[in-house]
Structures are given as structure tokens and as C-alpha cells.
Motif scaffolding. Structure first.
Motif, mmCIF file in Angstrom:
data_model
loop_
_atom_site.group_PDB
_atom_site.id
_atom_site.type_symbol
_atom_site.label_atom_id
_atom_site.label_comp_id
_atom_site.label_asym_id
_atom_site.label_seq_id
_atom_site.Cartn_x
_atom_site.Cartn_y
_atom_site.Cartn_z
ATOM 1 N N PRO A 1 53.438 -78.769 -67.006
ATOM 2 C CA PRO A 1 53.496 -79.864 -66.133
ATOM 3 C C PRO A 1 54.036 -81.024 -66.868
ATOM 4 C CG PRO A 1 51.534 -80.725 -67.442
ATOM 5 C CD PRO A 1 51.720 -79.003 -67.855
ATOM 6 N N LYS A 2 55.010 -81.277 -66.036
ATOM 7 C CA LYS A 2 56.881 -82.483 -65.892
ATOM 8 C C LYS A 2 55.664 -83.234 -66.217
ATOM 9 C CE LYS A 2 59.322 -80.876 -62.255
ATOM 10 N NZ LYS A 2 59.842 -81.329 -61.499
ATOM 11 N N PRO A 3 56.086 -84.033 -67.323
ATOM 12 C CA PRO A 3 55.463 -85.470 -67.759
ATOM 13 C C PRO A 3 55.775 -86.767 -67.032
ATOM 14 C CG PRO A 3 58.183 -85.235 -68.700
ATOM 15 C CD PRO A 3 57.854 -84.161 -67.968
ATOM 16 N N LEU A 4 54.766 -88.042 -66.305
ATOM 17 C CA LEU A 4 54.685 -88.829 -65.940
ATOM 18 C C LEU A 4 55.088 -90.104 -66.902
ATOM 19 C CD1 LEU A 4 51.061 -87.570 -65.223
ATOM 20 C CD2 LEU A 4 53.111 -87.421 -64.004
ATOM 21 N N GLN A 5 55.966 -90.436 -67.899
ATOM 22 C CA GLN A 5 56.832 -91.488 -68.414
ATOM 23 C C GLN A 5 57.578 -90.674 -69.444
ATOM 24 O OE1 GLN A 5 52.842 -90.161 -69.660
ATOM 25 N NE2 GLN A 5 53.701 -88.428 -70.935
ATOM 26 N N ASP A 6 58.294 -91.714 -69.714
ATOM 27 C CA ASP A 6 59.468 -91.251 -70.588
ATOM 28 C C ASP A 6 59.303 -90.501 -71.480
ATOM 29 O OD1 ASP A 6 61.358 -93.000 -68.962
ATOM 30 O OD2 ASP A 6 60.899 -94.921 -70.332
ATOM 31 N N PHE A 7 58.300 -90.306 -72.041
ATOM 32 C CA PHE A 7 57.971 -89.592 -73.343
ATOM 33 C C PHE A 7 56.401 -89.974 -73.426
ATOM 34 C CE2 PHE A 7 60.070 -92.928 -75.277
ATOM 35 C CZ PHE A 7 58.793 -93.704 -75.723
ATOM 36 N N CYS A 8 55.628 -89.260 -74.687
ATOM 37 C CA CYS A 8 54.684 -89.127 -75.021
ATOM 38 C C CYS A 8 54.405 -88.422 -76.576
ATOM 39 C CB CYS A 8 53.813 -88.477 -75.005
ATOM 40 S SG CYS A 8 52.027 -87.724 -75.066
ATOM 41 N N CYS B 1 49.196 -89.089 -76.698
ATOM 42 C CA CYS B 1 49.877 -90.467 -77.238
ATOM 43 C C CYS B 1 49.765 -91.612 -77.727
ATOM 44 C CB CYS B 1 50.658 -90.831 -75.440
ATOM 45 S SG CYS B 1 50.631 -89.866 -74.423
ATOM 46 N N LEU B 2 51.429 -91.528 -78.681
ATOM 47 C CA LEU B 2 51.013 -92.225 -79.608
ATOM 48 C C LEU B 2 51.641 -94.013 -79.097
ATOM 49 C CD1 LEU B 2 50.936 -93.381 -82.523
ATOM 50 C CD2 LEU B 2 53.527 -93.613 -82.255
ATOM 51 N N ASP B 3 51.543 -95.100 -79.118
ATOM 52 C CA ASP B 3 52.090 -96.178 -78.174
ATOM 53 C C ASP B 3 53.102 -96.213 -78.610
ATOM 54 O OD1 ASP B 3 52.310 -98.773 -77.305
ATOM 55 O OD2 ASP B 3 50.892 -99.401 -78.424
ATOM 56 N N SER B 4 53.873 -96.018 -76.889
ATOM 57 C CA SER B 4 55.542 -96.452 -77.055
ATOM 58 C C SER B 4 56.014 -97.212 -77.508
ATOM 59 C CB SER B 4 55.824 -95.937 -75.603
ATOM 60 O OG SER B 4 55.165 -97.489 -75.145
ATOM 61 N N LYS B 5 55.211 -98.142 -78.146
ATOM 62 C CA LYS B 5 55.900 -99.924 -78.343
ATOM 63 C C LYS B 5 55.990 -99.183 -80.207
ATOM 64 C CE LYS B 5 53.818 -103.178 -76.063
ATOM 65 N NZ LYS B 5 53.091 -101.896 -74.985
ATOM 66 N N LEU B 6 55.748 -98.425 -80.721
ATOM 67 C CA LEU B 6 55.573 -97.623 -82.085
ATOM 68 C C LEU B 6 56.387 -96.270 -81.957
ATOM 69 C CD1 LEU B 6 51.435 -97.875 -83.195
ATOM 70 C CD2 LEU B 6 53.703 -99.055 -83.296
ATOM 71 N N ALA B 7 57.300 -96.195 -80.779
ATOM 72 C CA ALA B 7 58.526 -94.914 -81.443
ATOM 73 C C ALA B 7 59.582 -95.511 -81.975
ATOM 74 C CB ALA B 7 59.156 -95.140 -79.560
ATOM 75 N N GLN B 8 59.922 -94.356 -82.604
ATOM 76 C CA GLN B 8 60.923 -94.766 -83.490
ATOM 77 C C GLN B 8 62.003 -93.252 -83.349
ATOM 78 O OE1 GLN B 8 60.037 -95.187 -87.985
ATOM 79 N NE2 GLN B 8 58.498 -96.972 -86.765
ATOM 80 N N ALA B 9 63.272 -93.669 -84.168
ATOM 81 C CA ALA B 9 63.728 -92.692 -83.714
ATOM 82 C C ALA B 9 63.474 -91.168 -84.449
ATOM 83 C CB ALA B 9 65.886 -93.037 -84.966
ATOM 84 N N ASP B 10 62.901 -91.998 -85.315
ATOM 85 C CA ASP B 10 62.202 -90.014 -86.510
ATOM 86 C C ASP B 10 61.778 -89.501 -85.742
ATOM 87 O OD1 ASP B 10 63.625 -90.631 -88.438
ATOM 88 O OD2 ASP B 10 62.563 -91.832 -89.899
ATOM 89 N N HIS B 11 60.975 -90.198 -84.383
ATOM 90 C CA HIS B 11 60.141 -89.270 -83.193
ATOM 91 C C HIS B 11 60.850 -88.103 -82.894
ATOM 92 C CE1 HIS B 11 57.357 -92.551 -84.433
ATOM 93 N NE2 HIS B 11 57.155 -92.454 -84.815
ATOM 94 N N PHE B 12 62.166 -88.262 -82.660
ATOM 95 C CA PHE B 12 62.849 -87.517 -81.871
ATOM 96 C C PHE B 12 63.839 -86.634 -82.654
ATOM 97 C CE2 PHE B 12 60.916 -91.277 -79.693
ATOM 98 C CZ PHE B 12 60.050 -90.276 -78.929
ATOM 99 N N SER B 13 63.418 -86.476 -84.349
ATOM 100 C CA SER B 13 64.853 -85.778 -84.856
ATOM 101 C C SER B 13 63.681 -84.968 -86.266
ATOM 102 C CB SER B 13 65.637 -86.720 -85.518
ATOM 103 O OG SER B 13 65.150 -87.484 -86.565
ATOM 104 N N PHE B 14 65.074 -83.953 -86.012
ATOM 105 C CA PHE B 14 64.877 -83.711 -87.042
ATOM 106 C C PHE B 14 65.822 -82.904 -88.076
ATOM 107 C CE2 PHE B 14 64.006 -78.437 -88.699
ATOM 108 C CZ PHE B 14 63.088 -78.576 -89.590
ATOM 109 N N GLY B 15 65.594 -82.848 -89.369
ATOM 110 C CA GLY B 15 66.305 -82.443 -90.542
ATOM 111 C C GLY B 15 66.548 -80.934 -91.319
ATOM 112 N N GLY B 16 67.764 -80.568 -91.223
ATOM 113 C CA GLY B 16 67.180 -79.250 -91.984
ATOM 114 C C GLY B 16 67.268 -78.054 -91.059
ATOM 115 N N LEU B 17 67.785 -78.105 -89.524
ATOM 116 C CA LEU B 17 67.689 -76.096 -89.580
ATOM 117 C C LEU B 17 69.048 -75.531 -89.888
ATOM 118 C CD1 LEU B 17 65.748 -75.513 -86.978
ATOM 119 C CD2 LEU B 17 67.905 -75.747 -85.475
ATOM 120 N N HIS B 18 70.235 -76.537 -90.513
ATOM 121 C CA HIS B 18 70.932 -75.690 -90.990
ATOM 122 C C HIS B 18 70.421 -75.205 -92.040
ATOM 123 C CE1 HIS B 18 70.931 -79.969 -93.464
ATOM 124 N NE2 HIS B 18 71.868 -79.524 -94.480
ATOM 125 N N MET B 19 69.814 -75.088 -93.033
ATOM 126 C CA MET B 19 69.619 -74.711 -94.466
ATOM 127 C C MET B 19 68.646 -73.131 -94.184
ATOM 128 S SD MET B 19 69.717 -77.179 -96.895
ATOM 129 C CE MET B 19 69.122 -76.800 -97.886
#
Length: 216
Positions: free
Chosen positions: A23-30, A46-64
Motif C-alpha cells: 500500500p501507498k504510505p499515508l505519511q511522509d515516512f515511517c 513507526c518511530l516518532d517522526s520528530k526523532l528522524a535523522q539522516a542516518d535513518h535514510f542512508s546506508f554506507g558500504g555498497l561500494h565494498m
């Protein structure tokens, strides 16, 4: 009137197919709250959206490069909701696949996702099998920059045909596509499928079934 009824029936069936997928999301993110004890329904709470950080939306290491020193000569690096909590409810994920020379991703399916594979390096033989009764193999040898689609639920595979390492990247239409590896599912479940059933299904002696089960 008859034409209108047919049209309405077609629209209804089309709509039912659309809503059968995530289903399509009903908010910006969850952002996935993996520590929550709340019952999961098609995703993490869903985590409280007020606690959102950039690290929740990123992943490092796909080049490895992945470690391919295993019997299959393949290493899959997934990037799904487990690695990026912000993917929760968004219906998409990624995977990097590293192949040793001759490495094989064995026949498997993704029960909840269509996969689109892009070759980053090397020469890779890919294919999928259509459903019964045709069971037609649709396959192709891909080189760097080529793209191939594996439809949702169909058995497919990849093999490195080159003398060097190969790399591909896949996008999947689910945050949690799932994997069912055919050999593991048939010969390695716990408890085991009866050798009577498997011997009859594959039309071979039970000793062959026992030998295959021992590998898993």
C-alpha cells in the motif's frame, strides 16, 4: 449497458490488482522502530517522526566488494528496511551481488517483489522460468550496463560467465522482498519433506534424495 458492465468489471479487476501490492504510505515516512513490541502488520511500527535523522535514510558500504569465498561463489549485500529503517512502507529495496568466476546465484524467487538487475562489471548469464504449464526459460547473457527484469514470484538465477569477478546491482519493488531458494526449500526444510514425496516428485531413487538432503 452490456459494454458498461464489462468496462466496470475491468476497472474493478484492475483496481484489485493494484491494491494487491504494497500500500501507498499515508505519511511522509515511517522510520522502522525495530525495538518496538507492537504487533507488526505489513511492516514495522513507526518511530516518532520528530526523532528522524539522516542516518535513518542512508546506508554506507555498497561500494565494498563482497566475500565470495563460499560454495556458490556469490555474495549478496542487501539494502532493505533492515539496513535503512526509513525504507519502511516505501516499497523498494536494493542489493549488490558480487560473483567469483563461475559464481552462481541459485534458482530462487522473491515472493513479494519484481527485480530489475543492472550489470556493473563483467558478463552475467541470467534467466527466469515462466509458470506452469509452459515452464519456458527466458534467458540472456548480459554485459556491463545491461539491464534485465525478473517478474515477481518467478524462479530466476544468475551466473558469472567471465574469467574475472562480476558485479550487479538489483532494485526490488518491496521493502522486504523475501527470498525462497528452491534447493534449500525442497531439500533443506526443518523438519524434512518425506523422501517418499520427493522421490515420487522427481522420479528418482530415494538414495538420490537422501544424498541431496545431506547437502542442506
Amino acid at each position: 449497458m452490456a459494454n458498461q458492465i464489462v468496462l466496470l468489471a475491468f476497472v474493478a479487476m484492475t483496481c484489485s490488482l493494484v491494491i494487491a501490492f504494497e500500500p501507498k504510505p499515508l505519511q511522509d515516512f515511517c522510520i522502522a522502530d525495530t525495538t518496538s513490541s507492537v504487533i507488526r502488520v505489513n511492516g514495522f511500527p513507526c518511530l516518532d517522526s520528530k526523532l528522524a535523522q539522516a542516518d535513518h535514510f542512508s546506508f554506507g558500504g555498497l561500494h565494498m566488494p563482497g566475500n565470495t569465498t563460499n560454495p556458490l561463489g556469490v555474495k549478496i549485500t542487501p539494502v532493505n528496511v533492515a539496513q535503512i529503517p526509513g525504507l519502511n512502507t516505501l516499497g523498494i529495496s536494493l542489493a549488490r551481488i558480487d560473483y567469483a568466476p563461475g559464481g552462481v546465484t541459485p534458482p530462487h524467487t522473491h515472493p513479494r517483489a519484481t527485480e530489475i538487475l543492472t550489470v556493473v562489471k563483467g558478463k552475467i548469464y541470467v534467466g527466469f522460468v515462466t509458470s506452469n504449464p509452459e515452464n519456458k526459460l527466458i534467458s540472456k547473457v548480459l554485459k556491463k550496463g545491461d539491464v534485465f527484469v525478473f517478474p515477481i514470484g518467478l524462479v530466476h538465477f544468475q551466473q558469472n560467465l567471465g574469467s574475472g569477478t562480476a558485479i550487479s546491482q538489483s532494485s526490488l519493488s518491496s521493502q522486504n522482498p523475501g527470498v525462497i531458494t528452491i534447493a534449500n526449500s525442497v531439500f533443506g526444510p526443518n523438519p524434512s519433506i518425506s523422501d517418499d514425496v520427493l522421490a515420487k516428485a522427481f522420479q528418482v531413487d530415494k538414495s538420490i534424495i537422501s544424498s541431496l538432503q545431506a547437502q542442506f
